[in-house]
Design a protein around this motif. Sequence first.
Motif, mmCIF file in Angstrom:
data_model
loop_
_atom_site.group_PDB
_atom_site.id
_atom_site.type_symbol
_atom_site.label_atom_id
_atom_site.label_comp_id
_atom_site.label_asym_id
_atom_site.label_seq_id
_atom_site.Cartn_x
_atom_site.Cartn_y
_atom_site.Cartn_z
ATOM 1 N N GLN A 193 -53.798 -15.721 44.730
ATOM 2 C CA GLN A 193 -54.135 -16.666 43.670
ATOM 3 C C GLN A 193 -53.567 -16.161 42.338
ATOM 4 N N VAL A 194 -52.800 -17.004 41.674
ATOM 5 C CA VAL A 194 -52.160 -16.597 40.426
ATOM 6 C C VAL A 194 -53.125 -16.788 39.260
ATOM 7 N N LYS A 195 -53.171 -15.785 38.387
ATOM 8 C CA LYS A 195 -53.996 -15.886 37.188
ATOM 9 C C LYS A 195 -53.169 -16.462 36.034
ATOM 10 N N ASP A 196 -52.429 -15.630 35.319
ATOM 11 C CA ASP A 196 -51.620 -16.087 34.190
ATOM 12 C C ASP A 196 -50.134 -16.151 34.570
ATOM 13 N N ILE A 197 -49.435 -17.054 33.915
ATOM 14 C CA ILE A 197 -47.971 -17.087 33.963
ATOM 15 C C ILE A 197 -47.488 -16.507 32.633
ATOM 16 N N ILE A 198 -46.720 -15.414 32.710
ATOM 17 C CA ILE A 198 -46.299 -14.728 31.483
ATOM 18 C C ILE A 198 -44.771 -14.753 31.416
ATOM 19 N N ILE A 199 -44.242 -15.276 30.324
ATOM 20 C CA ILE A 199 -42.801 -15.457 30.185
ATOM 21 C C ILE A 199 -42.225 -14.389 29.260
ATOM 22 N N ASP A 200 -41.198 -13.708 29.758
ATOM 23 C CA ASP A 200 -40.465 -12.712 28.966
ATOM 24 C C ASP A 200 -39.168 -13.365 28.494
ATOM 25 N N SER A 201 -39.110 -13.666 27.197
ATOM 26 C CA SER A 201 -37.946 -14.354 26.619
ATOM 27 C C SER A 201 -37.111 -13.430 25.747
ATOM 28 N N SER A 202 -37.216 -12.125 25.993
ATOM 29 C CA SER A 202 -36.653 -11.146 25.052
ATOM 30 C C SER A 202 -35.149 -10.940 25.186
ATOM 31 N N ILE A 203 -34.493 -11.540 26.172
ATOM 32 C CA ILE A 203 -33.076 -11.245 26.413
ATOM 33 C C ILE A 203 -32.192 -11.624 25.227
ATOM 34 N N ILE A 204 -32.495 -12.746 24.584
ATOM 35 C CA ILE A 204 -31.777 -13.132 23.362
ATOM 36 C C ILE A 204 -32.800 -13.569 22.323
ATOM 37 N N ASP A 205 -32.371 -13.656 21.071
ATOM 38 C CA ASP A 205 -33.308 -14.036 20.022
ATOM 39 C C ASP A 205 -33.606 -15.535 20.063
ATOM 40 N N ASP A 206 -34.488 -15.965 19.174
ATOM 41 C CA ASP A 206 -34.942 -17.358 19.210
ATOM 42 C C ASP A 206 -34.298 -18.240 18.140
ATOM 43 N N LYS A 207 -33.205 -17.765 17.523
ATOM 44 C CA LYS A 207 -32.483 -18.617 16.572
ATOM 45 C C LYS A 207 -31.738 -19.687 17.357
ATOM 46 N N GLN A 208 -31.984 -20.950 17.023
ATOM 47 C CA GLN A 208 -31.584 -22.047 17.891
ATOM 48 C C GLN A 208 -30.327 -22.791 17.452
ATOM 49 N N TRP A 209 -29.840 -22.497 16.282
ATOM 50 C CA TRP A 209 -28.615 -23.135 15.806
ATOM 51 C C TRP A 209 -27.798 -22.118 15.040
ATOM 52 N N GLY A 210 -26.511 -22.429 14.858
ATOM 53 C CA GLY A 210 -25.625 -21.502 14.179
ATOM 54 C C GLY A 210 -25.617 -21.678 12.666
ATOM 55 N N ILE A 211 -25.171 -20.642 11.984
ATOM 56 C CA ILE A 211 -25.005 -20.698 10.529
ATOM 57 C C ILE A 211 -23.976 -21.773 10.191
ATOM 58 N N GLY A 212 -24.317 -22.633 9.249
ATOM 59 C CA GLY A 212 -23.366 -23.647 8.808
ATOM 60 C C GLY A 212 -23.317 -24.892 9.686
ATOM 61 N N TRP A 213 -24.194 -24.993 10.691
ATOM 62 C CA TRP A 213 -24.231 -26.212 11.495
ATOM 63 C C TRP A 213 -24.872 -27.333 10.680
ATOM 64 N N MET A 214 -24.513 -28.571 10.980
ATOM 65 C CA MET A 214 -24.935 -29.720 10.182
ATOM 66 C C MET A 214 -26.275 -30.280 10.670
ATOM 67 N N TRP A 215 -27.203 -30.479 9.759
ATOM 68 C CA TRP A 215 -28.530 -30.966 10.153
ATOM 69 C C TRP A 215 -28.449 -32.338 10.830
ATOM 70 N N ASP A 216 -27.467 -33.165 10.443
ATOM 71 C CA ASP A 216 -27.400 -34.510 11.010
ATOM 72 C C ASP A 216 -26.757 -34.526 12.397
#
Length: 449
Positions: A128-151
């Motif tokens: 029986q599974v208790k918690d699901i724990i996610i390890d997202s440490s392989i890369i950072d959490d910045k989701q867009w590049g510098i200078g990308w356009m908001w639109d």
Amino acid sequence: MNKQNIVIYLLTSFILTCNCAFAANLDSIIKKSEINETSTIAVSVKDAKSGRVVYEYNEHKLMNPASVLKIFTMKSAYDELGKDYVFQTTVFADKNNNLYIKLGADPSLSTASLKTLMSNVKENYKKQVKDIIIDSSIIDDKQWGIGWMWDDDTNSLLPKYSPYSVNENKIDVSITPGTNGRMPEVKTKGNYHMTIVNLLKNGNNNSISFERKPWVSGDMTYVTGTIKSPASYKLPVSSPQRHFINTLNSVLSSSGIKYTGTIKTAPVPSGLNKIASVSSEPLDQLLANTLKNSNNFYSEMIFKTAGGHYAKSQGTTQNGVEMFNQYFSSIKSDKPVIVDACGISRNDLLSADWITSALNKIYNEENSEEFISLLPKPIEGTLSDRLLNISLKLRAKTGTASGISSIAGYIDTKSNKKYSFAILIQNHAMSVLDVKKFEDELINEIYKM
């Protein structure tokens, strides 16, 4: 003058005459072009093996390369990770019946991949599974590049990249016209909730646009325009983490895996038992997709991962840039400026001279053909309808953005020479088709050499 010197003199004179005629032809094409009147054009052509300059025009001007940059960011990643590298998503279990999911920054991870993974978990883990724990440490959490356009937030070519990535962080949207006086209907597929503001009208054609207004709400999408016939779209999600967790919960449920606790985030402790894993295709196959189809999402995920591998730490764009700079450090040309992997940022700057020098570095490496073969040829990807007359003679990468067009790669000429070439066009206000035709005219002239 002896006979040998006469032969050398005549041969040298012939080559110089040919080069001068060739240069004059390219000069004429450029200077007669309407594009040249208002835009900046840069061209560099070199012998791929010797580095001898064949033609130059504005070759030292720093310009935005658009997706041509992918050749070089992906080559540095390819060299760092190796062609057989695979991205793995792995599940571990601890002694307290918690399952850890270690994300691998796999750009190709899909719902089907997660179903395979959880099917294997169901088969191998009977507690029986208790918690699901996610390890997202392989890369950072910045989701867009510098200078990308908001639109570009709703641009399907620019989804947000994140360690929490599945289905390229896009959802399917279907739109159907209204009948009997009713409004058109907009539906999203899957478990990811997105607020849709439907401002569509029935009309005589399909002219549909999507927009987000972050100053109002980060996850509210406005759909405007007219619709005549049913249409389907891919729409980037605003929250990759929520999208991933929603997809994961759905897969867990369909796989018959129940958990009594919650979904959390934490690094995987050392010494845990591996339960199951799912892997991507090898890197060279992922890069074939990235380069042939100019996949921005793949390029950013691969670049960050390779940067982490290079720095022996978490993957970041900055680590990737340091890897890139180290790989190309031997090039003595105009210093490049890059801030992302795909070239979409207007902060990215390369010169045509640097590009051909970098192409020559790649060409003269051992087993260079393995990587060069990943570049599209005419009939493939972004070259599917261009330069078909020389389809067996060309490997090149295109680049396109608003007011920007570029192409660079390798060409085998009529006289059996191997040239590297780069064509950069900046700040044009013409149709993309007309600009690409101009590039093709230059390339066909290079082929005649």
